[in-house]
Write an enzyme that holds these catalytic residues in place. Sequence first.
Site, PDB file in Angstrom:
ATOM      1  N   ASN A 116       0.825  -1.208   0.000  1.00 41.73           N
ATOM      2  CA  ASN A 116       0.000   0.000   0.000  1.00 41.73           C
ATOM      3  C   ASN A 116       0.855   1.251   0.000  1.00 41.73           C
ATOM      4  O   ASN A 116       1.958   1.274   0.532  1.00 41.73           O
ATOM      5  CB  ASN A 116      -0.967  -0.015   1.197  1.00 41.73           C
ATOM      6  CG  ASN A 116      -0.416   0.702   2.423  1.00 41.73           C
ATOM      7  OD1 ASN A 116      -0.506   1.926   2.516  1.00 41.73           O
ATOM      8  ND2 ASN A 116       0.194  -0.040   3.340  1.00 41.73           N
ATOM      9  N   PHE A 120      -1.829   8.160   4.357  1.00 39.49           N
ATOM     10  CA  PHE A 120      -2.599   8.768   5.462  1.00 39.49           C
ATOM     11  C   PHE A 120      -3.827   9.529   4.969  1.00 39.49           C
ATOM     12  O   PHE A 120      -4.065  10.689   5.341  1.00 39.49           O
ATOM     13  CB  PHE A 120      -1.729   9.730   6.295  1.00 39.49           C
ATOM     14  CG  PHE A 120      -0.582   9.103   7.044  1.00 39.49           C
ATOM     15  CD1 PHE A 120      -0.480   7.733   7.224  1.00 39.49           C
ATOM     16  CD2 PHE A 120       0.410   9.910   7.598  1.00 39.49           C
ATOM     17  CE1 PHE A 120       0.586   7.175   7.934  1.00 39.49           C
ATOM     18  CE2 PHE A 120       1.476   9.361   8.310  1.00 39.49           C
ATOM     19  CZ  PHE A 120       1.560   7.995   8.474  1.00 39.49           C
ATOM     20  N   SER A 181       5.669   5.052   8.694  1.00 39.34           N
ATOM     21  CA  SER A 181       5.018   4.739   7.419  1.00 39.34           C
ATOM     22  C   SER A 181       5.898   5.214   6.271  1.00 39.34           C
ATOM     23  O   SER A 181       6.425   6.327   6.309  1.00 39.34           O
ATOM     24  CB  SER A 181       3.651   5.417   7.330  1.00 39.34           C
ATOM     25  OG  SER A 181       2.764   4.807   8.224  1.00 39.34           O
ATOM     26  N   ASN A 183       4.970   6.062   3.323  1.00 40.76           N
ATOM     27  CA  ASN A 183       4.239   6.750   2.261  1.00 40.76           C
ATOM     28  C   ASN A 183       4.039   8.250   2.463  1.00 40.76           C
ATOM     29  O   ASN A 183       3.333   8.893   1.705  1.00 40.76           O
ATOM     30  CB  ASN A 183       2.883   6.068   2.051  1.00 40.76           C
ATOM     31  CG  ASN A 183       3.067   4.598   1.727  1.00 40.76           C
ATOM     32  OD1 ASN A 183       3.880   4.254   0.874  1.00 40.76           O
ATOM     33  ND2 ASN A 183       2.348   3.735   2.424  1.00 40.76           N
ATOM     34  N   THR A 184       4.623   8.797   3.518  1.00 37.92           N
ATOM     35  CA  THR A 184       4.659  10.253   3.700  1.00 37.92           C
ATOM     36  C   THR A 184       6.118  10.649   3.592  1.00 37.92           C
ATOM     37  O   THR A 184       6.929  10.212   4.414  1.00 37.92           O
ATOM     38  CB  THR A 184       4.081  10.655   5.077  1.00 37.92           C
ATOM     39  OG1 THR A 184       2.696  10.304   5.117  1.00 37.92           O
ATOM     40  CG2 THR A 184       4.230  12.147   5.332  1.00 37.92           C
ATOM     41  N   LYS A 219       5.669   3.763  17.151  1.00 33.64           N
ATOM     42  CA  LYS A 219       5.614   2.660  16.175  1.00 33.64           C
ATOM     43  C   LYS A 219       6.778   2.784  15.208  1.00 33.64           C
ATOM     44  O   LYS A 219       6.964   3.831  14.577  1.00 33.64           O
ATOM     45  CB  LYS A 219       4.280   2.686  15.426  1.00 33.64           C
ATOM     46  CG  LYS A 219       4.140   1.525  14.438  1.00 33.64           C
ATOM     47  CD  LYS A 219       2.722   1.371  13.954  1.00 33.64           C
ATOM     48  CE  LYS A 219       2.604   0.248  12.938  1.00 33.64           C
ATOM     49  NZ  LYS A 219       1.236   0.086  12.446  1.00 33.64           N
ATOM     50  N   ASN A 248       5.926  -1.499  11.374  1.00 31.70           N
ATOM     51  CA  ASN A 248       5.143  -0.998  10.249  1.00 31.70           C
ATOM     52  C   ASN A 248       5.480  -1.826   8.988  1.00 31.70           C
ATOM     53  O   ASN A 248       6.146  -2.857   9.076  1.00 31.70           O
ATOM     54  CB  ASN A 248       5.446   0.488  10.035  1.00 31.70           C
ATOM     55  CG  ASN A 248       4.207   1.253   9.610  1.00 31.70           C
ATOM     56  OD1 ASN A 248       3.530   0.847   8.664  1.00 31.70           O
ATOM     57  ND2 ASN A 248       3.902   2.335  10.284  1.00 31.70           N
TER      58      ASN A 248
HETATM   59  C1  LIG Z   1      -3.593  -0.897   3.637  1.00 35.08           C
HETATM   60  C2  LIG Z   1      -2.745  -0.640   4.830  1.00 35.08           C
HETATM   61  C3  LIG Z   1      -2.757   0.618   5.421  1.00 35.08           C
HETATM   62  C4  LIG Z   1      -1.964   0.869   6.534  1.00 35.08           C
HETATM   63  N1  LIG Z   1      -2.029   2.101   7.118  1.00 35.08           N
HETATM   64  C5  LIG Z   1      -1.321   2.322   8.252  1.00 35.08           C
HETATM   65  C6  LIG Z   1      -1.416   3.565   8.917  1.00 35.08           C
HETATM   66  O1  LIG Z   1      -2.152   4.469   8.515  1.00 35.08           O
HETATM   67  N2  LIG Z   1      -0.671   3.746  10.033  1.00 35.08           N
HETATM   68  C7  LIG Z   1       0.150   2.767  10.550  1.00 35.08           C
HETATM   69  O2  LIG Z   1       0.789   2.977  11.575  1.00 35.08           O
HETATM   70  N3  LIG Z   1       0.238   1.567   9.932  1.00 35.08           N
HETATM   71  C8  LIG Z   1      -0.475   1.335   8.822  1.00 35.08           C
HETATM   72  N4  LIG Z   1      -0.384   0.111   8.202  1.00 35.08           N
HETATM   73  C9  LIG Z   1       0.556  -0.884   8.747  1.00 35.08           C
HETATM   74  C10 LIG Z   1      -0.107  -1.883   9.669  1.00 35.08           C
HETATM   75  O3  LIG Z   1      -0.639  -1.255  10.804  1.00 35.08           O
HETATM   76  C11 LIG Z   1       0.906  -2.957  10.112  1.00 35.08           C
HETATM   77  O4  LIG Z   1       1.923  -2.342  10.877  1.00 35.08           O
HETATM   78  C12 LIG Z   1       1.542  -3.683   8.925  1.00 35.08           C
HETATM   79  O5  LIG Z   1       0.613  -3.857   7.893  1.00 35.08           O
HETATM   80  C13 LIG Z   1       2.090  -5.047   9.335  1.00 35.08           C
HETATM   81  O6  LIG Z   1       1.061  -5.889   9.806  1.00 35.08           O
HETATM   82  P1  LIG Z   1       0.337  -6.998   8.865  1.00 35.08           P
HETATM   83  O7  LIG Z   1       1.420  -7.765   8.206  1.00 35.08           O
HETATM   84  O8  LIG Z   1      -0.486  -7.823   9.818  1.00 35.08           O
HETATM   85  O9  LIG Z   1      -0.508  -6.241   7.918  1.00 35.08           O
HETATM   86  C14 LIG Z   1      -1.154  -0.161   7.078  1.00 35.08           C
HETATM   87  C15 LIG Z   1      -1.158  -1.419   6.480  1.00 35.08           C
HETATM   88  C16 LIG Z   1      -1.937  -1.675   5.375  1.00 35.08           C
HETATM   89  C17 LIG Z   1      -1.921  -3.046   4.764  1.00 35.08           C
END
Ligand SMILES: Cc1cc2nc3c(=O)[nH]c(=O)nc-3n(C[C@H](O)[C@H](O)[C@H](O)COP(=O)(O)O)c2cc1C
Length: 365
Positions: A116, A120, A181, A183-184, A219, A248
């Site tokens: 992704n 934000f 993250s 993406n910022t 985080k 993350n």
């Molecule tokens: C579509 C998507 C959007 C995410 N948006 C955020 C976010 O806004 N803030 C954040 O701290 N992590 C975000 N994450 C990261 C997740 O919180 C998590 O740290 C990461 O996906 C690893 O966990 P997973 O493998 O179970 O998905 C996002 C993950 C995905 C897949």
Amino acid sequence: MYRFVFTQVLSRFDPEDVHHLTVRALRLLSVTPAVKRLVHRRLAPRDPALRVRAFGVHFPGPFGLAAGFDKDAGCVEAMSALGFGHVEVGTITAHAQPGNARPRLFRVPRARGIVNRMGFNNAGAGAAARVLSRPRGVPAVVGVNIGKTKVVPESEAVQDYVTSARALAPLADYLVVNVSSPNTPGLRDLQAVGLLRPLLAAVKEVADATPRRTPLLVKIAPDLADDDVDAIADLALDLGLDGIIATNTTIRRDLGAAGRGGRPDEHWDETGGLSGRPLKDRSLEVLRRLRARVGDRLTLVSVGGVEDADDVWERLLAGATLVQGYSAMIYEGPLWAHRIHRELSRRLRRRGVTDLREVIGLTAG
Ligand SMILES: Cc1cc2nc3c(=O)[nH]c(=O)nc-3n(C[C@H](O)[C@H](O)[C@H](O)COP(=O)(O)O)c2cc1C
């Protein structure tokens, strides 16, 4: 059943369209009190052995929803009713922003991952505060994850986070400073201790000033060098933070290639953060490193590549008090958290464990 629906129907649609449809359905569930309570009674964790206390907050089970699914806090009740022991909302920024251009969410199904670059997208701290102020019909533990507004320059980042913290800390069971993250632009640079110290100190002052003193966590990214992981752990201890959430998404693409079944996924190389199964090993590695550094002086929340109760169990043994997941839910469906807690409950019973504290950190050095 869900797997059939996923492969035959959902996987044919754009993943973000499916996400918005899901969120709308969950909001509908949230505004129907009788259904919401019924679902909660059937699916929320109820086994006393699953309960955990972390930084003074009681969680009905150790497994929660990671940030990024419920960006605007509209699904807290529904996700709690479906069996998540907590819901981390956000990332929320001080100002509303649209996020990056679509497409920005991709499935990588052979690898059982997600890429992704949402950026934000959210309605801003004021809007989230209004949603979180409403009374709830089912109990929910809510973490609020805050990040930097994209247009705000790095030199004003502290003030931007403080604005979000002021609006949201009083409404959160815990607060998370997200500096990880991908993406910022420039966000992850804030993980450098020289920039992170004043940022965390300023947000902590706000969190400490709420009537209940809101617990504060940071985080971190999986792509930090080991020394940087240690440095952030030391900083968190020094500042008196309550915990660290690791990790993350990753910008690496050399992880988890073995899970890709030989053929690469179509969207594997899209720009953005990779999550799900390919992240599993690295996320566990970061958890182990943190535990070795801080022991039980900080609450560790492990996230990244968790797919089932085995994964949650492994993280608990390695020293996580709480575990989170997101990506695997896309492949596993709405009963995912319920099944994980049910399986954990059986496992605890088989071993005669009545308190999760007996398990946490058992295999940690
Ligand atoms: C579509 C998507 C959007 C995410 N948006 C955020 C976010 O806004 N803030 C954040 O701290 N992590 C975000 N994450 C990261 C997740 O919180 C998590 O740290 C990461 O996906 C690893 O966990 P997973 O493998 O179970 O998905 C996002 C993950 C995905 C897949």
